[in-house]
Design an enzyme around this catalytic site. Structure first.
Site, PDB file in Angstrom:
ATOM      1  N   HIS A   1       8.592  -8.466  -1.356  1.00 15.82           N
ATOM      2  CA  HIS A   1       9.555  -9.117  -2.259  1.00 15.82           C
ATOM      3  C   HIS A   1      10.476 -10.034  -1.461  1.00 15.82           C
ATOM      4  CE1 HIS A   1       8.840  -5.285  -4.666  1.00 15.82           C
ATOM      5  NE2 HIS A   1       8.535  -6.234  -5.524  1.00 15.82           N
TER       6      HIS A   1
ATOM      7  N   GLN B   1       4.045  -1.915 -19.467  1.00 13.90           N
ATOM      8  CA  GLN B   1       2.873  -2.175 -18.627  1.00 13.90           C
ATOM      9  C   GLN B   1       2.313  -0.900 -17.993  1.00 13.90           C
ATOM     10  OE1 GLN B   1       5.262  -4.974 -16.070  1.00 13.90           O
ATOM     11  NE2 GLN B   1       3.980  -4.193 -14.443  1.00 13.90           N
TER      12      GLN B   1
ATOM     13  N   GLN C   1      -2.953 -10.496 -11.660  1.00 14.83           N
ATOM     14  CA  GLN C   1      -1.687 -10.744 -12.355  1.00 14.83           C
ATOM     15  C   GLN C   1      -1.256 -12.200 -12.182  1.00 14.83           C
ATOM     16  OE1 GLN C   1       1.947  -8.076 -12.476  1.00 14.83           O
ATOM     17  NE2 GLN C   1       2.623  -9.425 -10.839  1.00 14.83           N
TER      18      GLN C   1
ATOM     19  N   MET D   1       1.995  -4.305   1.439  1.00 13.43           N
ATOM     20  CA  MET D   1       3.272  -3.709   1.011  1.00 13.43           C
ATOM     21  C   MET D   1       3.288  -3.577  -0.500  1.00 13.43           C
ATOM     22  SD  MET D   1       6.198  -4.709   3.531  1.00 13.43           S
ATOM     23  CE  MET D   1       5.949  -4.475   5.278  1.00 13.43           C
ATOM     24  N   SER D   2       3.796  -2.454  -0.944  1.00 14.50           N
ATOM     25  CA  SER D   2       3.871  -2.164  -2.382  1.00 14.50           C
ATOM     26  C   SER D   2       4.987  -1.156  -2.582  1.00 14.50           C
ATOM     27  CB  SER D   2       2.534  -1.560  -2.831  1.00 14.50           C
ATOM     28  OG  SER D   2       2.706  -0.869  -4.052  1.00 14.50           O
TER      29      SER D   2
HETATM   30  O1  PAF Z   1       4.547  -7.449 -10.254  1.00 12.61           O
HETATM   31  C1  PAF Z   1       5.483  -6.843 -10.809  1.00 12.61           C
HETATM   32  O2  PAF Z   1       6.377  -6.292 -10.163  1.00 12.61           O
HETATM   33  C2  PAF Z   1       5.518  -6.760 -12.331  1.00 12.61           C
HETATM   34  O3  PAF Z   1       4.243  -6.672 -12.864  1.00 12.61           O
HETATM   35  C3  PAF Z   1       6.304  -7.918 -12.974  1.00 12.61           C
HETATM   36  C4  PAF Z   1       5.653  -9.250 -12.726  1.00 12.61           C
HETATM   37  C5  PAF Z   1       7.734  -7.940 -12.436  1.00 12.61           C
HETATM   38  C6  PAF Z   1       6.371  -7.705 -14.491  1.00 12.61           C
HETATM   39  O4  PAF Z   1       6.997  -6.511 -14.819  1.00 12.61           O
END
Ligand code: PAF
Length: 304
Positions: free
Chosen positions: A37, A61, A153, A184-185
């Site tokens: 991030h 989601q 995505q 990384m996650s």
């Molecule tokens: O990748 C993510 O963290 C989520 O799928 C997102 C794009 C913020 C949508 O909730």
């Protein structure tokens, strides 16, 4: 840095800046921020006048039985990171503000959502498409940054922006990895020591696939087998899918003649890991294999 919780206040802030000709950059997140991030936020900071980071764990989601309640949350640390990286706003809407009583509308991108993550997590992409559309409607960014780790995505978001004329430029940044290659996650913090020790094998398996392609193997099923052989060595890992696909459509390939994306998803304990690598087949020149230089590359959606 401002913390804004109300969608109306967020929209008003953005509207005011847009009227003054200020460009707004946006990094949507579900929090539990990490260096992946951070790299998106840094790129966004450099690429826009005003920067909004959203932190919202989007319930729509997550399917039934998935890890919504166990999803890591670290709001104080997330705010501190956003502040350090000079975000102007951390947008933190509540669930009821995003989905008030009587909420009905959903967004689907059926073709892109059909395979891979969409097949394993049937409601996932409808939730992503809906929340991203809503966030774009509230934040009204000119640019938005996404990570390549979530390759499908990123493709889906590009497609929905195009189809719905949302007027947001989507920028996809390379996956940021731990020293052993693990992508990384936010979910990585939930790995036990034992699980963490084997988690990077997903990346090793993608590398194995890439090496096979670089050696000149063009049969996609042979490449897929090379990837699977790595995961099969480790009993703690269960494969959801390992696939060799067309990077523009995500359809499985039979022969690799130019570019391919290697997609992988495995489970280790209760954690799901996903990753991908984009690979170019070597060109044959005067009987010799010449490797193509391939930077991280994510295509725009295929023209219809
Ligand atoms: O990748 C993510 O963290 C989520 O799928 C997102 C794009 C913020 C949508 O909730």
């Amino acid at each position: 840095m401002r913390i804004i919780r109300s969608p109306a206040a967020m929209a008003a802030w953005s509207e005011g800046l847009r009227r003054e000709g200020v460009t707004i950059g946006f990094v949507p997140t579900m929090g539990a921020l990490h260096d992946g991030h951070r790299s998106l936020i840094r790129a966004a900071r450099l690429g826009s006048d005003a920067l909004v980071v959203s932190v919202f764990v989007n319930p729509t989601q997550f399917g039934p039985g998935e890890d919504l309640t166990r999803y890591p949350r670290s709001l104080a640390r997330d705010r501190a990171l956003c502040r350090r990286e000079r975000a102007d706003v951390c947008f933190e809407p509540t669930e009821t503000a995003m989905y008030p009583k009587g909420y009905q509308t959903v967004v689907t991108v059926p073709e892109i959502a059909r395979r891979w993550e969409g097949a394993v997590r049937p409601h996932h992409f409808q939730g992503v498409a809906t929340v991203v559309t809503k966030l774009f409607g509230i934040v009204r960014p000119h640019f938005a940054w996404f990570g390549q780790k979530d390759y499908q995505q990123a493709m889906l978001v590009r497609q929905l922006v195009k189809d719905l004329n949302l007027g947001v430029k989507i920028i996809v940044r390379p996956t940021v990895r731990e020293p052993d290659g693990l992508a990384m996650s936010s979910r990585n913090v939930r790995l036990s020591v034992e699980e963490r020790a084997v988690a990077a094998m997903l990346y090793t398996s993608l590398q194995e696939g890439r090496e096979a392609i670089r050696r000149g193997i063009t049969n996609a099923s042979a490449v897929q087998k090379a990837m699977a052989s790595v995961i099969e060595q480790e009993p703690l890992l269960t494969t959801d899918y390992l696939a060799v696909c067309d990077p523009r459509t995500l359809e499985p390939l039979t022969r690799i003649t130019s570019k391919a994306v290697l997609l992988g998803a495995v489970r280790v304990g209760s954690v799901r890991l996903i990753d991908n690598l984009v690979v170019s087949a070597p060109r044959k020149r005067r009987g010799k294999m010449v490797e193509r230089i391939s930077a991280t590359w994510l295509p725009s959606p295929a023209p219809r």
